[in-house]
Write an enzyme that holds these catalytic residues in place. Structure first.
Site, PDB file in Angstrom:
ATOM      1  N   LYS A 179      38.065  50.289  27.652  1.00 16.71           N
ATOM      2  CA  LYS A 179      36.745  49.994  28.202  1.00 16.71           C
ATOM      3  C   LYS A 179      35.679  50.633  27.318  1.00 16.71           C
ATOM      4  O   LYS A 179      35.743  51.835  27.030  1.00 16.71           O
ATOM      5  CB  LYS A 179      36.640  50.553  29.634  1.00 16.71           C
ATOM      6  CG  LYS A 179      37.562  49.852  30.623  1.00 16.71           C
ATOM      7  CD  LYS A 179      37.018  48.487  31.009  1.00 16.71           C
ATOM      8  CE  LYS A 179      37.782  47.897  32.179  1.00 16.71           C
ATOM      9  NZ  LYS A 179      37.196  46.606  32.609  1.00 16.71           N
ATOM     10  N   ASP A 188      36.976  45.784  26.336  1.00 16.68           N
ATOM     11  CA  ASP A 188      36.156  45.180  27.397  1.00 16.68           C
ATOM     12  C   ASP A 188      34.848  45.950  27.491  1.00 16.68           C
ATOM     13  O   ASP A 188      34.846  47.121  27.859  1.00 16.68           O
ATOM     14  CB  ASP A 188      36.901  45.237  28.735  1.00 16.68           C
ATOM     15  CG  ASP A 188      36.182  44.473  29.839  1.00 16.68           C
ATOM     16  OD1 ASP A 188      35.057  43.979  29.589  1.00 16.68           O
ATOM     17  OD2 ASP A 188      36.739  44.371  30.944  1.00 16.68           O
ATOM     18  N   GLU A 210      36.308  41.346  25.451  1.00 15.95           N
ATOM     19  CA  GLU A 210      35.969  40.761  26.742  1.00 15.95           C
ATOM     20  C   GLU A 210      34.508  41.053  27.095  1.00 15.95           C
ATOM     21  O   GLU A 210      34.051  42.185  26.963  1.00 15.95           O
ATOM     22  CB  GLU A 210      36.903  41.393  27.784  1.00 15.95           C
ATOM     23  CG  GLU A 210      37.070  40.591  29.037  1.00 15.95           C
ATOM     24  CD  GLU A 210      38.124  41.245  29.926  1.00 15.95           C
ATOM     25  OE1 GLU A 210      39.268  41.456  29.470  1.00 15.95           O
ATOM     26  OE2 GLU A 210      37.777  41.559  31.071  1.00 15.95           O
ATOM     27  N   ASP A 225      34.484  37.214  31.401  1.00 16.74           N
ATOM     28  CA  ASP A 225      35.013  37.760  32.661  1.00 16.74           C
ATOM     29  C   ASP A 225      33.916  37.636  33.724  1.00 16.74           C
ATOM     30  O   ASP A 225      33.963  36.739  34.567  1.00 16.74           O
ATOM     31  CB  ASP A 225      35.492  39.202  32.470  1.00 16.74           C
ATOM     32  CG  ASP A 225      36.072  39.780  33.757  1.00 16.74           C
ATOM     33  OD1 ASP A 225      36.071  39.087  34.795  1.00 16.74           O
ATOM     34  OD2 ASP A 225      36.531  40.938  33.753  1.00 16.74           O
ATOM     35  N   LYS A 264      40.740  36.176  37.867  1.00 16.21           N
ATOM     36  CA  LYS A 264      41.287  37.196  38.768  1.00 16.21           C
ATOM     37  C   LYS A 264      41.353  36.610  40.167  1.00 16.21           C
ATOM     38  O   LYS A 264      40.401  35.932  40.589  1.00 16.21           O
ATOM     39  CB  LYS A 264      40.373  38.430  38.799  1.00 16.21           C
ATOM     40  CG  LYS A 264      40.240  39.119  37.462  1.00 16.21           C
ATOM     41  CD  LYS A 264      39.199  40.216  37.499  1.00 16.21           C
ATOM     42  CE  LYS A 264      39.068  40.835  36.115  1.00 16.21           C
ATOM     43  NZ  LYS A 264      37.888  41.688  35.988  1.00 16.21           N
TER      44      LYS A 264
END
Ligand code: MG
Length: 350
Positions: free
Chosen positions: A156, A180, A207, A232, A254
């Site tokens: 992240k 991400d 991402e 995302d 998701k």
């Protein structure tokens, strides 16, 4: 035979404080749904996404509101879920919980694992990545060193220390990395410079580098990026997918974002038709929500199903991960059950 619906909460304690570009968590409350029918129990989890304006506290009322629409035969789950999506707006976390429980119950009624009902081969599943939250660079490197030996790690980013963090991770592992940024890079030139730098450091994809609503910025970046750019926050439902073609190389779907397995299958089919690759991701959730996603994971290009591995204890001990690959047990339904010592207080909805 009537269908009974119960719903309650469980608190998921995290092994480490979990930080991404917009939030920090030490534990997470999720909702658990149990559907009972013909002596069988179907389980589902609602771990709603705050980014989309939902909380776990809202799940029981939403489940109670949808309970009268469930009918009395969960084997007709496609028609039931079509009805829920047609008649009830929003509430995707609650829909995901009901969708999982219906799929679990229907597959148990057929005596087969869900992947078999769907005609899928679990051995065809790609390895999952293991996610590392934002922290001081030396602590990020320590987390990578103590993490299980996965084929790839998802780092992240989204702070002024992004390059220091990546350099620290690279001192700990030479495995492929995914990154991400959770919408944190606001400027397209900054994003492109960072992605070019990351491409030289063994990063395989990035991402959501820029804000979800900047589709033109994403289109500009997609045309120039040396690495695949994955949407995302910019994608929720199948209907969102066509406008992202040409703006991203792929998308991260998701169950908690789209409302469960039925809609996730639509997202995958539309993405394929639009020439987009797919990643199947998750939230911080138990082995129950992860199992539901794992049953459809053979359909996607990249698997990111590690939410339960970040927990101090898993209330629904999940399918084992061996060498970074989820190994689905050959058991009916989703193949997971609550841990014996789980104090779940579920209340009937009526
Ligand atoms: Mg993400």
């Amino acid at each position: 035979m009537s269908l009974t619906v119960e719903v309650g909460f469980t608190e998921l304690a995290l092994r480490h404080r979990w930080t991404i570009s917009r939030a920090t968590l030490t534990s997470k409350r999720v909702a658990i749904v149990r559907l009972s029918w013909n002596g069988l129990a179907g389980w589902g989890e609602g771990a709603p996404i705050s980014r989309f304006g939902e909380t776990a506290d809202g799940v029981p009322a939403a489940v109670a509101g949808m309970a009268p629409l469930l009918g009395d035969d969960p084997r007709r789950y496609r028609a039931i879920l079509d009805r829920l999506f047609r008649e009830v707006p929003g509430a995707y976390g609650a829909k995901a919980a009901l969708d999982m429980a219906l799929h679990d119950l229907a597959a148990k009624a057929l005596g087969a694992p869900l992947y078999r009902v769907l005609g899928l081969d679990p051995a065809a599943m790609a390895p999952t990545s293991f996610s590392i939250g934002i922290d001081e660079p030396d602590k990020v490197a320590a987390k990578v060193r103590e993490a299980p030996a996965f084929a790839t790690y998802k780092i992240k980013l989204g702070t002024p220390r992004d390059r220091e963090i990546v350099d620290a991770v690279r001192s700990a592992t030479d495995r492929p990395l995914r990154v991400d940024a959770n919408e944190a890079w606001k400027d397209r030139d900054e994003a492109l410079a960072k992605i070019r730098w990351l491409a030289e450091r063994g990063v395989e994809l990035v991402e959501q580098p820029m804000p979800a609503d900047d589709v033109e910025g994403a289109r500009w970046l997609c045309a120039r990026s040396p690495l695949p750019i994955i949407a995302d926050e910019a994608v929720q439902l199948a209907a969102d997918v066509p406008r992202l073609a040409g703006a991203y190389h792929g998308l991260n779907l998701k169950l908690q974002k789209c409302g469960g397995i039925a809609e996730a299958l639509r997202v995958i089919e539309v993405a394929r038709a639009c020439g987009l690759k797919t990643m199947l991701g998750c939230m911080i959730e138990s082995g129950l929500g992860i199992a539901a996603a794992a049953h459809i994971a053979p359909l996607v290009d990249w698997v990111d199903l590690d939410g339960n591995l970040l927990l101090a204890a898993d209330p629904f001990p999940g399918h084992p991960v061996e060498g970074g690959v989820l190994r689905l047990r050959d058991e009916p339904g989703l193949g997971v059950a609550p841990a014996g010592d789980l104090a779940l207080r579920l209340e009937p909805t009526s």
